[in-house]
Write a protein that holds these residues in place. Structure first.
Motif, PDB file in Angstrom:
ATOM      1  N   LYS A  42       5.162   9.534   2.885  1.00 40.05           N
ATOM      2  CA  LYS A  42       5.563   8.143   2.734  1.00 40.05           C
ATOM      3  C   LYS A  42       5.124   7.313   3.935  1.00 40.05           C
ATOM      4  O   LYS A  42       5.068   7.816   5.058  1.00 40.05           O
TER       5      LYS A  42
ATOM      6  N   GLU B 117       0.952   7.049  -0.196  1.00 42.69           N
ATOM      7  CA  GLU B 117       1.618   8.318  -0.487  1.00 42.69           C
ATOM      8  C   GLU B 117       0.782   9.190  -1.417  1.00 42.69           C
ATOM      9  O   GLU B 117       0.727  10.416  -1.258  1.00 42.69           O
ATOM     10  N   LYS B 118       0.106   8.560  -2.371  1.00 43.81           N
ATOM     11  CA  LYS B 118      -0.731   9.314  -3.306  1.00 43.81           C
ATOM     12  C   LYS B 118      -1.896   9.979  -2.583  1.00 43.81           C
ATOM     13  O   LYS B 118      -2.254  11.130  -2.861  1.00 43.81           O
ATOM     14  N   LYS B 119      -2.477   9.265  -1.632  1.00 47.63           N
ATOM     15  CA  LYS B 119      -3.656   9.795  -0.937  1.00 47.63           C
ATOM     16  C   LYS B 119      -3.290  10.791   0.156  1.00 47.63           C
ATOM     17  O   LYS B 119      -3.940  11.829   0.320  1.00 47.63           O
ATOM     18  N   HIS B 120      -2.242  10.497   0.918  1.00 46.37           N
ATOM     19  CA  HIS B 120      -1.936  11.306   2.095  1.00 46.37           C
ATOM     20  C   HIS B 120      -0.763  12.263   1.904  1.00 46.37           C
ATOM     21  O   HIS B 120      -0.510  13.104   2.766  1.00 46.37           O
ATOM     22  N   GLY B 121      -0.021  12.112   0.798  1.00 48.95           N
ATOM     23  CA  GLY B 121       1.081  13.035   0.538  1.00 48.95           C
ATOM     24  C   GLY B 121       2.282  12.838   1.428  1.00 48.95           C
ATOM     25  O   GLY B 121       3.099  13.741   1.601  1.00 48.95           O
TER      26      GLY B 121
ATOM     27  N   TYR C   3       0.784  -1.236   0.000  1.00 52.53           N
ATOM     28  CA  TYR C   3       0.000   0.000   0.000  1.00 52.53           C
ATOM     29  C   TYR C   3       0.816   1.285   0.000  1.00 52.53           C
ATOM     30  O   TYR C   3       0.235   2.372   0.068  1.00 52.53           O
ATOM     31  N   LYS C   4       2.142   1.196  -0.078  1.00 51.66           N
ATOM     32  CA  LYS C   4       2.948   2.412   0.064  1.00 51.66           C
ATOM     33  C   LYS C   4       2.666   3.438  -1.039  1.00 51.66           C
ATOM     34  O   LYS C   4       2.588   4.648  -0.761  1.00 51.66           O
ATOM     35  N   ASP C   5       2.481   2.992  -2.270  1.00 49.58           N
ATOM     36  CA  ASP C   5       2.227   3.938  -3.361  1.00 49.58           C
ATOM     37  C   ASP C   5       0.857   4.598  -3.202  1.00 49.58           C
ATOM     38  O   ASP C   5       0.725   5.819  -3.350  1.00 49.58           O
ATOM     39  N   LEU C   6      -0.167   3.783  -2.910  1.00 46.56           N
ATOM     40  CA  LEU C   6      -1.512   4.321  -2.724  1.00 46.56           C
ATOM     41  C   LEU C   6      -1.556   5.240  -1.509  1.00 46.56           C
ATOM     42  O   LEU C   6      -2.200   6.299  -1.529  1.00 46.56           O
TER      43      LEU C   6
END
Length: 411
Positions: free
Chosen positions: A237, A231-235, A226-229
């Motif tokens: 890492k 970071e995309k959602k919460h801005g 889930y790291k990519d999702l």
């Protein structure tokens, strides 16, 4: 009229600071809010900005000197104002206003030095415990420091003669061949305080460390998925600290003694969870506090820690952001530490040390498998926390991390 540059209010219990460095020289032009001088306190380093546009007309306190809150550091003058001020025949002698101002500036500290500041918090504690009154001390403007209170208590008791043996032995003489190859650097206020507080923690608390190890397979698999999702959602890492803070909070709820502290002859149990996160900077270790961590999501914790880390490295942390913690987490693993015994962050009763994740052969279900393992170390104050409670706390942290779904389900 010249604008005075004074030491601002530094925060709760901070009464003095040391001049770190001046960013400008006398005669330099400055703009409003531009940093003029750096102050080092026992908690944080701050910059004093220029109150207005102008020219730095004088510096009254040099680097390395100690000053109190409100002390006069220097002054700013404006070229246009300087020409108008000395209208009565003083215009021909610009040096005259500076000299005329000097007596007033010298007299200024006399006003602030008249009332003797109250004893420092550490000194007040020693005075309360020993009952020995101390009228004046070696601090700024006669403030009583802890050393003064301790010395007075030792003088008042028969056992005092034994105390002088405690200080470290004098440094042995250096060989002539090595004398020119040494460099002496004055300790900053922050470094002096770090040294003093760590030693006080060792001298005061009945400190003990217990160890365990955690299989990080579950957390690492969750991060990878889930790291990519995330970071995309919460801005921000997805790191490990969010999981650790959540795991610690749940364990603290079950073992409240680890979240308590001693105050005199009472134990204070805290029903809130302000988690300090140790951050290394080029000026020393600071511990900003994530407040009410039990009310934050993993994303909220990661954002707060990321913000604190950046501001700590830039020297922009506020004093109040490093006060009030109930438990501390220190991650020596980012520097490669495999195992350590962290020192308590007094007056807290517990600190958790994280370490390097290293693949090791482990027996799982009767078979040898390679697993990413991390050693955990809990240092605790045995006056507050029993061994059973400490071990149980660390086991709960281990369980929460090995089965991260427990953090989501609040189990």
């Amino acid at each position: 009229m010249a604008n005075e540059i004074r030491v601002p209010t530094l925060g709760e219990s901070v009464t003095e600071a040391t001049i770190g460095r001046w960013f400008k020289k006398v005669g330099d032009a400055v703009k409003a809010d531009e940093p003029l001088v750096e102050l080092e306190t026992d908690k944080v380093t701050i910059e004093v900005p220029a109150p207005t546009d102008g020219t730095l007309s004088e510096i009254l306190v040099e680097a390395g000197e100690t000053v109190g809150v409100g002390a006069l550091l220097g002054s700013l003058g404006e070229a246009t104002a300087a020409a108008k001020k000395p209208e009565p025949a003083k215009t021909a002698a610009p040096a005259a206003p500076a000299k005329a101002a000097e007596p007033a500036k010298v007299a200024e500290p006399a006003k602030t030095s008249a009332p003797v500041p109250p004893p420092s918090p550490a000194a007040a504690r020693v005075i309360a415990e020993t009952g020995v009154a101390v009228e004046s001390g070696s601090g700024k403007r006669g403030q009583v420091l802890k050393e003064d209170a301790v010395a007075a208590a030792q003088t008042a008791t028969p056992s005092a003669p034994a105390a002088p043996a405690a200080p470290a032995a004098p440094r042995p003489p250096v060989a002539a061949a090595d004398a020119g190859r040494e460099e002496r650097v004055r300790m900053t206020k922050l470094r002096q305080t770090i040294a003093r507080r760590l030693k006080e923690a060792q001298n005061t608390a009945a400190m003990l460390t217990t160890f365990n190890e955690v299989d990080m397979t579950g957390v690492m698999a969750l991060r990878a998925s889930y790291k990519d999702l995330f970071e995309k959602k919460h801005g921000v890492k997805l790191g490990f600290m969010g999981f650790f803070v959540k795991a610690v909070v749940q364990a603290l709820k079950e073992i409240p003694a680890v979240n308590a502290e001693i105050d005199g002859d009472e134990m204070v149990f805290k029903n809130y969870y302000h988690i300090g996160v140790a951050v290394g900077t080029d000026k020393g270790l600071v511990v900003p506090v994530v407040r009410d961590a039990d009310q934050l999501s993993i994303a909220g914790i990661e954002k707060k820690i990321g913000e604190y880390g950046k501001r700590a490295r830039d020297g922009l942390l506020r004093i109040e952001e490093m006060q009030g913690g109930t438990f501390t987490i220190s991650n020596g693993g980012v520097y490669g530490s495999l195992m350590s015994t962290p020192i308590l962050n007094a007056p807290q009763s517990g600190i958790l040390g994280m370490h390097k994740i290293q693949e090791r052969p482990m027996v799982v279900g009767g078979k040898i498998e390679i697993r990413p393992m991390m050693y955990l170390a809990l240092s605790y104050d045995h006056r507050v926390v029993d061994g059973k409670e400490a071990v149980t706390f660390l086991v709960r942290v281990k369980e929460n991390l090995e089965e991260p779904q427990r953090l989501v389900l609040d189990l």
